[in-house]
Design an enzyme around this catalytic site. Sequence first.
Site, mmCIF file in Angstrom:
data_model
loop_
_atom_site.group_PDB
_atom_site.id
_atom_site.type_symbol
_atom_site.label_atom_id
_atom_site.label_comp_id
_atom_site.label_asym_id
_atom_site.label_seq_id
_atom_site.Cartn_x
_atom_site.Cartn_y
_atom_site.Cartn_z
ATOM 1 N N HIS A 8 0.837 -1.204 0.000
ATOM 2 C CA HIS A 8 0.000 0.000 0.000
ATOM 3 C C HIS A 8 0.871 1.254 0.000
ATOM 4 O O HIS A 8 1.232 1.778 1.056
ATOM 5 C CB HIS A 8 -0.928 -0.020 1.221
ATOM 6 C CG HIS A 8 -1.987 1.038 1.192
ATOM 7 N ND1 HIS A 8 -3.336 0.754 1.287
ATOM 8 C CD2 HIS A 8 -1.911 2.384 1.065
ATOM 9 C CE1 HIS A 8 -4.035 1.866 1.229
ATOM 10 N NE2 HIS A 8 -3.175 2.883 1.099
ATOM 11 N N HIS A 10 1.214 4.896 -2.554
ATOM 12 C CA HIS A 10 0.723 5.634 -3.727
ATOM 13 C C HIS A 10 1.898 6.254 -4.462
ATOM 14 O O HIS A 10 2.693 6.984 -3.855
ATOM 15 C CB HIS A 10 -0.235 6.743 -3.290
ATOM 16 C CG HIS A 10 -1.458 6.226 -2.586
ATOM 17 N ND1 HIS A 10 -2.677 6.117 -3.210
ATOM 18 C CD2 HIS A 10 -1.636 5.747 -1.325
ATOM 19 C CE1 HIS A 10 -3.566 5.626 -2.362
ATOM 20 N NE2 HIS A 10 -2.958 5.389 -1.209
ATOM 21 N N HIS A 188 -9.655 1.267 -0.446
ATOM 22 C CA HIS A 188 -9.499 1.971 0.826
ATOM 23 C C HIS A 188 -10.850 1.972 1.544
ATOM 24 O O HIS A 188 -11.849 2.427 0.991
ATOM 25 C CB HIS A 188 -9.112 3.437 0.600
ATOM 26 C CG HIS A 188 -7.689 3.670 0.208
ATOM 27 N ND1 HIS A 188 -7.129 3.127 -0.897
ATOM 28 C CD2 HIS A 188 -6.717 4.417 0.799
ATOM 29 C CE1 HIS A 188 -5.866 3.523 -0.982
ATOM 30 N NE2 HIS A 188 -5.588 4.305 0.027
ATOM 31 N N GLU A 191 -10.866 3.739 7.024
ATOM 32 C CA GLU A 191 -9.775 4.667 7.348
ATOM 33 C C GLU A 191 -10.409 5.894 8.008
ATOM 34 O O GLU A 191 -10.379 6.020 9.219
ATOM 35 C CB GLU A 191 -9.001 5.056 6.076
ATOM 36 C CG GLU A 191 -7.841 6.027 6.347
ATOM 37 C CD GLU A 191 -7.230 6.611 5.081
ATOM 38 O OE1 GLU A 191 -7.873 6.618 4.018
ATOM 39 O OE2 GLU A 191 -6.082 7.121 5.172
ATOM 40 N N ASP A 269 1.929 4.047 2.807
ATOM 41 C CA ASP A 269 0.863 4.888 2.230
ATOM 42 C C ASP A 269 1.414 6.024 1.367
ATOM 43 O O ASP A 269 1.479 5.892 0.144
ATOM 44 C CB ASP A 269 -0.065 5.407 3.345
ATOM 45 C CG ASP A 269 -1.455 5.734 2.848
ATOM 46 O OD1 ASP A 269 -1.761 5.446 1.674
ATOM 47 O OD2 ASP A 269 -2.255 6.282 3.638
ATOM 48 N N ASP A 270 1.757 7.147 1.989
ATOM 49 C CA ASP A 270 2.303 8.314 1.269
ATOM 50 C C ASP A 270 3.484 8.815 2.103
ATOM 51 O O ASP A 270 3.382 9.831 2.798
ATOM 52 C CB ASP A 270 1.239 9.413 1.156
ATOM 53 C CG ASP A 270 -0.037 8.897 0.497
ATOM 54 O OD1 ASP A 270 -0.068 8.788 -0.733
ATOM 55 O OD2 ASP A 270 -0.991 8.578 1.244
HETATM 56 N N1 ADE Z 1 -4.792 8.706 -1.642
HETATM 57 C C1 ADE Z 1 -3.530 8.779 -1.218
HETATM 58 N N2 ADE Z 1 -3.437 8.467 0.089
HETATM 59 C C2 ADE Z 1 -4.685 8.169 0.501
HETATM 60 C C3 ADE Z 1 -5.242 7.784 1.738
HETATM 61 N N3 ADE Z 1 -4.498 7.601 2.835
HETATM 62 N N4 ADE Z 1 -6.572 7.591 1.791
HETATM 63 C C4 ADE Z 1 -7.319 7.772 0.705
HETATM 64 N N5 ADE Z 1 -6.845 8.139 -0.476
HETATM 65 C C5 ADE Z 1 -5.537 8.338 -0.587
HETATM 66 ZN ZN ZN Z 2 -3.642 4.846 0.664
#
Ligand code: ADE
Ligand code: ZN
Length: 319
Positions: A8, A10, A188, A191, A269-270
């Site tokens: 996971h 992006h 997703h 969350e 994630d990011d």
């Molecule tokens: N796009 C990038 N990161 C995300 C996240 N944590 N939740 C939803 N969409 C995303």
């Molecule tokens: Zn994500």
Amino acid sequence: MIPKAELHCHLEGSVPPGLARELAARNGLDLPHGLFGANGHYAWTDFLSFLDSYDRVCGVLRKPRDFGDILYSYLQRSAAEGAVYVEMFCSPERPKALGIPYAVWLGALVDAVDRARRDFGIEARLIAICIRHLGPDRALALAQQVVAEPHPYVVALGMGGDEGKFTPADFAPAYRLAYENGLGCTIHAGEVRGPESVWAAIRDLPVTRIGHGVRSSEDPKLLEELVRRGIALEVCPGSNLALGLYPERAAHPLHRLIESGVRVTLSSDDPPFFHTTLGAEYDNAGLDAATLRKITRTAIEVSFAEQSLKAKLLKGVAA
Ligand code: ADE
Ligand code: ZN
């Protein structure tokens, strides 16, 4: 170093600030207004402003090679932290908006995967991701595109974006098409929304994984159902803490999820947005080496890679 696998992350969210500056300069662009705070980090305050900030980073990506370069760069950094496999969320919406044909964009990504394997020994596959707040029609068009031009590295359909918009059932046609054409499916959920969002996803979509899904921990019946169906969670504690889902690490349900018997994996994630990396997620998880290795094995098992690659990676993790 513990071998790691990430399910996971992006692509556009993996770009460190320095690389965003380089890409902007290379493309002759001013840096998007408000992109960085005074500390030089990406500036955002909550989930929706994070999504905005993420979109602003996307604005510095203009050419096919930009997408390939950020993937190669991420795989290089991941391999240095012990990652043996990365499954990357890549949004075909971005190149489309730039007028870059799908095949050209994908070609740049495929080339990056091949170069990273050759240079760093890391394997990677791609998940085409639709953006929830853009709606079901765009998602279906995206799935049709992915199915019309299949590639062995594009192994699944995923969906990120604003979990508060639409319902999983709205996206059933896109997911059905992907599933019927042999693609894996993840979304997703759980969350920013609670357990009901995960229930809806597993009821209405052919998903075998949930992105985040951490809020399943609030519903014992849901946990039982996830265990019964072998559905895995792509857990990203650093992201959850940065976005304020939980006030501190002690409140994060990672350990409770593992104890419940749900299949748990760890991801970033990011990473630069949330001041984390895959290595930091493993280091900060508060788990012993045997459990972390098990998490890597689980990630490989529930990955959407082909069986032969899974077998090869699992052998490497056991060694
Ligand atoms: N796009 C990038 N990161 C995300 C996240 N944590 N939740 C939803 N969409 C995303
Ligand atoms: Zn994500």
